[in-house]
Write a protein that holds these residues in place. Structure first.
Motif, PDB file in Angstrom:
ATOM      1  N   ARG A  37       0.841  -1.208   0.000  1.00 24.76           N
ATOM      2  CA  ARG A  37       0.000   0.000   0.000  1.00 24.76           C
ATOM      3  C   ARG A  37       0.875   1.257   0.000  1.00 24.76           C
ATOM      4  N   GLU A  41       0.700   3.953  -3.007  1.00 29.66           N
ATOM      5  CA  GLU A  41       0.234   5.315  -2.753  1.00 29.66           C
ATOM      6  C   GLU A  41       1.295   6.372  -3.017  1.00 29.66           C
ATOM      7  N   LEU A  82       0.539   6.868   6.809  1.00 30.05           N
ATOM      8  CA  LEU A  82      -0.196   5.663   6.455  1.00 30.05           C
ATOM      9  C   LEU A  82      -0.384   4.769   7.680  1.00 30.05           C
ATOM     10  N   ASP A 158      -2.485  13.961  -7.016  1.00 32.17           N
ATOM     11  CA  ASP A 158      -3.059  12.692  -7.417  1.00 32.17           C
ATOM     12  C   ASP A 158      -2.938  12.611  -8.934  1.00 32.17           C
TER      13      ASP A 158
END
Length: 194
Positions: A37, A41, A82, A158
């Motif tokens: 992850r 990310e 995170l 993003d």
């Protein structure tokens, strides 16, 4: 010939380091584990994410065994952010069982004074890191000057649905879009007359 001087190995004998060394973030049987992850990310390779996790553990060690506040590098901060989203693991397992105390993450208060404090604290963190673990890897722990020169200009974006154009190509991209617009308008006008 004498061997080169090495930093003190006190962390190797510390009970917190022993626990950190064996600690895995989150459920070990997850299809999308913490390292994957983190890599996904941040657009990192799985190997790089694994290295960042090890540096995050070193940061956590410095944070709970020292008397002064420490500041993470940006990659280490991404791991910390995170990890905080794994709230049960963080607050019920990591802090009490591994670190032995709470490790809070506070956002900057902003302003020039805070920027200088952040710079000085990061520089101090790097010195403490080197004294404890040896030279930090520059790709994960850049020099403190990086905070003053590059970090203020960095933004998280993003990339889904975005096209990123390097500044060196920006004028060429604008010119290409303008030329395309002119061609499209010209074609519409010619077809309307036609």
């Amino acid at each position: 010939m004498s061997e080169p001087a090495h930093p003190q190995a006190s962390h190797r004998d510390h009970p917190v380091w022993a626990l950190l060394s064996r600690y895995t973030i989150g459920p070990e049987d997850a299809a999308l584990g913490f390292a994957r992850r983190l890599a996904r990310e941040n657009g990192w390779s799985l190997d790089h994410a694994g290295r960042v996790i090890e540096e995050y553990k070193r940061f956590a060690f410095l944070a709970v065994t020292g008397t002064r506040d420490v500041t993470p590098s940006d990659p280490v901060d991404q791991a910390w952010h995170l990890h905080l989203t794994y709230s049960r693991d963080y607050w019920e397992r990591f802090c009490p069982q591994v670190l032995g105390r709470a490790l809070h993450h506070g956002p900057t208060l902003g302003g020039e004074g805070e920027r200088h404090r952040h710079f000085a604290q990061y520089a101090d963190t790097l010195k403490r890191y080197e004294a404890e673990f040896g030279p930090p890897p520059a790709d994960i722990w850049p020099p403190a000057a990086h905070l003053l020169l590059e970090a203020p200009h960095l933004r998280r974006v993003d990339l889904r649905g975005r096209l990123i154009v390097p500044r060196s190509l920006a004028w060429a991209a604008v010119a290409a879009v303008a030329l395309l617009a002119i061609l499209l308008v010209s074609m519409i006008v010619l077809e309307a007359k036609g």
